[in-house]
Design an enzyme around this catalytic site. Structure first.
Site, PDB file in Angstrom:
ATOM      1  N   LYS A 158       0.859  -1.367   0.166  1.00  0.00           N
ATOM      2  CA  LYS A 158       0.471  -0.082  -0.170  1.00  0.00           C
ATOM      3  C   LYS A 158       0.899   1.505   0.073  1.00  0.00           C
ATOM      4  O   LYS A 158       2.062   1.235   0.524  1.00  0.00           O
ATOM      5  CB  LYS A 158      -0.942   0.181   1.237  1.00  0.00           C
ATOM      6  CG  LYS A 158      -1.682  -1.079   1.766  1.00  0.00           C
ATOM      7  CD  LYS A 158      -2.448  -1.290   2.246  1.00  0.00           C
ATOM      8  CE  LYS A 158      -3.539  -0.414   2.761  1.00  0.00           C
ATOM      9  NZ  LYS A 158      -4.317  -0.219   4.180  1.00  0.00           N
ATOM     10  N   GLY A 164      -8.287   6.449  -2.176  1.00  0.00           N
ATOM     11  CA  GLY A 164      -8.927   6.506  -3.196  1.00  0.00           C
ATOM     12  C   GLY A 164      -8.954   4.763  -4.002  1.00  0.00           C
ATOM     13  O   GLY A 164      -9.270   4.322  -4.632  1.00  0.00           O
ATOM     14  N   GLY A 165      -7.415   3.844  -3.168  1.00  0.00           N
ATOM     15  CA  GLY A 165      -7.554   3.071  -3.178  1.00  0.00           C
ATOM     16  C   GLY A 165      -6.601   2.622  -4.155  1.00  0.00           C
ATOM     17  O   GLY A 165      -6.433   1.852  -4.961  1.00  0.00           O
ATOM     18  N   GLU A 200       1.368  -4.798   4.504  1.00  0.00           N
ATOM     19  CA  GLU A 200       0.743  -5.424   5.414  1.00  0.00           C
ATOM     20  C   GLU A 200       0.107  -6.959   5.256  1.00  0.00           C
ATOM     21  O   GLU A 200      -0.381  -7.280   3.990  1.00  0.00           O
ATOM     22  CB  GLU A 200      -0.330  -4.536   5.929  1.00  0.00           C
ATOM     23  CG  GLU A 200      -1.599  -4.109   5.730  1.00  0.00           C
ATOM     24  CD  GLU A 200      -1.982  -2.894   6.161  1.00  0.00           C
ATOM     25  OE1 GLU A 200      -1.480  -2.227   6.915  1.00  0.00           O
ATOM     26  OE2 GLU A 200      -3.195  -2.282   5.692  1.00  0.00           O
ATOM     27  N   GLU A 288      -6.750   3.460   9.034  1.00  0.00           N
ATOM     28  CA  GLU A 288      -6.202   4.515   8.560  1.00  0.00           C
ATOM     29  C   GLU A 288      -7.033   5.658   8.644  1.00  0.00           C
ATOM     30  O   GLU A 288      -8.817   4.898   9.427  1.00  0.00           O
ATOM     31  CB  GLU A 288      -6.033   4.851   6.630  1.00  0.00           C
ATOM     32  CG  GLU A 288      -7.338   4.692   6.299  1.00  0.00           C
ATOM     33  CD  GLU A 288      -7.215   5.354   5.163  1.00  0.00           C
ATOM     34  OE1 GLU A 288      -6.602   6.397   5.147  1.00  0.00           O
ATOM     35  OE2 GLU A 288      -7.878   5.080   3.709  1.00  0.00           O
ATOM     36  N   ARG A 292     -11.628  14.430   7.279  1.00  0.00           N
ATOM     37  CA  ARG A 292     -12.111  14.913   6.659  1.00  0.00           C
ATOM     38  C   ARG A 292     -13.566  14.520   7.214  1.00  0.00           C
ATOM     39  O   ARG A 292     -13.952  13.019   7.250  1.00  0.00           O
ATOM     40  CB  ARG A 292     -11.938  15.100   5.546  1.00  0.00           C
ATOM     41  CG  ARG A 292     -11.636  14.114   4.525  1.00  0.00           C
ATOM     42  CD  ARG A 292     -12.065  13.385   2.958  1.00  0.00           C
ATOM     43  NE  ARG A 292     -11.628  12.678   2.451  1.00  0.00           N
ATOM     44  CZ  ARG A 292     -11.860  10.836   2.602  1.00  0.00           C
ATOM     45  NH1 ARG A 292     -13.012  10.677   2.814  1.00  0.00           N
ATOM     46  NH2 ARG A 292     -11.054  10.636   1.923  1.00  0.00           N
ATOM     47  N   VAL A 295     -17.547  10.515   2.101  1.00  0.00           N
ATOM     48  CA  VAL A 295     -19.007  10.703   1.338  1.00  0.00           C
ATOM     49  C   VAL A 295     -19.938  10.625   2.002  1.00  0.00           C
ATOM     50  O   VAL A 295     -21.012  10.966   1.995  1.00  0.00           O
ATOM     51  CB  VAL A 295     -18.848   9.959  -0.035  1.00  0.00           C
ATOM     52  CG1 VAL A 295     -20.143   9.594  -1.180  1.00  0.00           C
ATOM     53  CG2 VAL A 295     -17.296  10.703  -0.568  1.00  0.00           C
ATOM     54  N   ARG A 338     -23.940   4.773  -3.882  1.00  0.00           N
ATOM     55  CA  ARG A 338     -23.650   6.198  -4.669  1.00  0.00           C
ATOM     56  C   ARG A 338     -23.941   6.299  -6.210  1.00  0.00           C
ATOM     57  O   ARG A 338     -23.403   5.401  -6.809  1.00  0.00           O
ATOM     58  CB  ARG A 338     -22.075   6.027  -4.849  1.00  0.00           C
ATOM     59  CG  ARG A 338     -21.466   5.875  -3.194  1.00  0.00           C
ATOM     60  CD  ARG A 338     -19.639   6.240  -3.257  1.00  0.00           C
ATOM     61  NE  ARG A 338     -19.422   6.067  -1.382  1.00  0.00           N
ATOM     62  CZ  ARG A 338     -18.058   6.726  -1.016  1.00  0.00           C
ATOM     63  NH1 ARG A 338     -17.442   6.873  -2.816  1.00  0.00           N
ATOM     64  NH2 ARG A 338     -17.936   6.219  -0.138  1.00  0.00           N
TER      65      ARG A 338
HETATM   66  P1  ADP Z   1      -7.656   4.175   0.195  1.00  0.00           P
HETATM   67  O1  ADP Z   1      -6.944   5.021   1.575  1.00  0.00           O
HETATM   68  O2  ADP Z   1      -6.809   4.150  -0.812  1.00  0.00           O
HETATM   69  O3  ADP Z   1      -9.268   4.323   0.352  1.00  0.00           O
HETATM   70  P2  ADP Z   1      -7.060   2.250   2.190  1.00  0.00           P
HETATM   71  O4  ADP Z   1      -6.459   1.878   3.398  1.00  0.00           O
HETATM   72  O5  ADP Z   1      -8.505   3.036   2.990  1.00  0.00           O
HETATM   73  O6  ADP Z   1      -7.242   2.609   1.243  1.00  0.00           O
HETATM   74  O7  ADP Z   1      -7.854   0.321   1.781  1.00  0.00           O
HETATM   75  C1  ADP Z   1      -9.151   0.617   1.096  1.00  0.00           C
HETATM   76  C2  ADP Z   1      -9.898  -0.662   1.003  1.00  0.00           C
HETATM   77  O8  ADP Z   1      -8.686  -1.850   0.746  1.00  0.00           O
HETATM   78  C3  ADP Z   1     -10.268  -1.571   2.151  1.00  0.00           C
HETATM   79  O9  ADP Z   1     -11.771  -0.864   2.726  1.00  0.00           O
HETATM   80  C4  ADP Z   1     -10.059  -2.823   1.939  1.00  0.00           C
HETATM   81  O10 ADP Z   1     -11.310  -3.511   0.563  1.00  0.00           O
HETATM   82  C5  ADP Z   1      -8.575  -2.933   1.217  1.00  0.00           C
HETATM   83  N1  ADP Z   1      -7.802  -3.253   2.320  1.00  0.00           N
HETATM   84  C6  ADP Z   1      -6.664  -2.623   2.525  1.00  0.00           C
HETATM   85  N2  ADP Z   1      -5.811  -3.163   3.192  1.00  0.00           N
HETATM   86  C7  ADP Z   1      -6.196  -4.333   3.508  1.00  0.00           C
HETATM   87  C8  ADP Z   1      -5.557  -5.336   4.335  1.00  0.00           C
HETATM   88  N3  ADP Z   1      -4.598  -5.835   5.021  1.00  0.00           N
HETATM   89  N4  ADP Z   1      -6.197  -6.724   3.995  1.00  0.00           N
HETATM   90  C9  ADP Z   1      -7.516  -6.771   2.894  1.00  0.00           C
HETATM   91  N5  ADP Z   1      -7.793  -6.058   2.581  1.00  0.00           N
HETATM   92  C10 ADP Z   1      -7.204  -4.352   2.587  1.00  0.00           C
END
Ligand code: ADP
Length: 448
Positions: A158, A164-165, A200, A288, A292, A295, A338
């Protein structure tokens, strides 16, 4: 209290903030790009100022132009909405040096919590469970392979600055880890100008459950319960609901208490969201913090009756929270869908163009947060979300029946939207049983 606020955003969230301000008797100044010059909400603001051309860098991300507009209009505060500059610590700092209140967390708290690696460190300090993984950034392949061996596959790579994924890759073995590391770094550099990544454990078939928090400048911090956002496509949320159908009351309480501990430890103020992954055994791990308004904030407003935008404004103005924890109740069930201008039949390609026909749903328990209207032209320059349909019911079953009814009333033409997919979700057995996970839409609904 402020008497005049500038809204540094567009679309449905700009309109949402105008609405809150009007009810509070606060004047609004909305900035817009040339691509949004015909947007109807501009007329609902007290003043609208064009700040540049369609590309975000020339308008909604252009700090000097936004701050100039704020100074010319003589506002006391800026609401950044979500996206664009909402989590930009530099922007918050510029506002502070210009003596304009930034409606969001203090710069220090935002910088600390906005970085995912730093956030994990704070979480450990606050005794909030984190997903096993690298304690800091991972930059070479050797370290990545060693760590993956320790925590076991699958792992997820990550971006530290992610959102935003984007900048995320799942790896199931050494080969895909090597390739994924390079791809994630390149994507992170491209999207965030920061190639820092970390690794992770990938939580399989996990649910995304997040806790809404509010904290003021007087040391008060509360949670407003959870939202379940497990229905996602490419790590982006499509449907959100509150309460989560998957949590026991005991886990719910622990989850919410953890979120409050973390924001207190971070010295956080204003509205924020602590995001967690919950595994099949209801173990939860922090993902995380989003510093802010989100949505999906309306589902929380529907079950708690608390206006989150108004609370944000009050907090920024230095007022204490208007609610105490013991008075905050989670009543009934709310769901949000959405509505994106994307064609689910064509791999969700965005559908810019003119909406010629529009009939919005209504009736008991239905809320539509949208800036669109018949004759509105969806510009190709921005996010494809054109609105949100939110319902509230006494029970989850009533909320689902209501959502189906509201979706069937919702008519948009000729633009294709995610409405048919939402119809499918609302009738899906797994969704009805409350057993979906973050990979469900792609694995089951969209699998060909
Ligand atoms: P962003 O900031 O890009 O939205 P996030 O950390 O909030 O990223 O993660 C977004 C999505 O990615 C999560 O809701 C989940 O679906 C997937 N995800 C993130 N980390 C993990 C993990 N360690 N294991 C499984 N899915 C994960």
């Amino acid at each position: 209290m402020f008497t005049k606020i500038l809204i540094a955003n567009r679309g449905e969230i700009a309109l949402r903030i105008i609405r809150a301000c009007r009810e509070m008797g606060i004047q609004t100044v909305v900035v817009y790009s040339t691509a949004d010059r015909d947007a109807a909400y501009l007329k609902l603001a007290d003043q609208a100022i064009c700040i540049g051309d369609a590309p975000p860098i020339d308008s909604y991300l252009n700090i000097p132009r936004i701050v100039s507009a704020a100074e010319v209009a003589d506002v006391q505060a800026i609401h950044p909405g979500y996206g664009f500059l909402a989590e930009n610590a530099h922007f918050a700092e510029v506002c502070r040096s210009c003596k304009i209140e930034f409606i969001g967390p203090p710069v220090e708290a935002m910088s600390a919590i906005g970085d995912k690696v730093e956030c994990k460190r704070l979480a450990k300090k606050a005794r909030v469970p984190t997903v096993p993984g690298s304690d800091g950034a991972i930059d070479d392949e050797k370290a990545a392979l060693k760590l993956a061996e320790q925590i076991g596959y699958p792992v997820i790579i990550k971006a530290a600055a992610g959102g935003g994924g984007r900048g995320m890759r799942v790896a199931h073995n050494d080969v895909s880890l090597r390739a994924g590391l390079k791809a994630a770094q390149a994507e992170a550099e491209n999207a965030f100008k920061d190639s820092t990544v970390y690794i992770e454990k990938y939580v399989e078939q996990g649910r995304h459950v997040e806790v809404q928090v509010l904290a003021d400048a007087h040391g008060n911090a509360v949670h407003l319960y959870e939202r379940d956002c497990s229905l996602q496509r490419r790590h982006q949320k499509l449907v959100e609901e509150s309460p989560s159908p998957a949590l026991s009351q005991e886990v719910r309480e622990e989850l919410c208490a953890s979120a409050v501990r973390l924001i207190k430890a971070a010295g956080y103020q204003n509205a924020g969201t602590v995001e967690f992954l919950v595994d099949q055994n209801q173990n939860f791990y922090i993902l995380e913090v989003n510093a802010r308004i989100q949505v999906e904030h309306p589902v929380t407003e529907m079950v708690t009756g608390i206006d989150l935008i108004k609370e944000q404004i009050r907090i920024a103005a230095g007022e204490p929270l208007s609610v105490r924890q013991k008075d905050i109740k989670q009543v009934g069930h709310a769901i949000e869908c959405r509505i994106n201008a994307e064609d689910p039949q064509k791999n969700f390609t965005p559908q810019p163009g003119t909406i010629t026909e529009l009939r919005l749903p209504g009736g008991p328990g239905v809320r539509v947060d949208s800036h669109v209207y018949a004759g509105y032209r969806i510009p190709p320059n921005y996010d494809s979300m054109i609105g949100k349909l939110i319902v509230h019911g006494a029970t989850r079953a009533e909320a689902i029946a209501r959502m189906k009814r509201a979706l069937s009333e919702f008519h948009i033409a000729p633009i294709r939207t995610t409405i048919p997919l939402h119809m499918q979700i609302m009738s899906n057995q797994n969704f009805l049983a409350g057993t979906v996970d973050t990979g469900f839409i792609e694995r089951v609904l969209l699998a060909k």
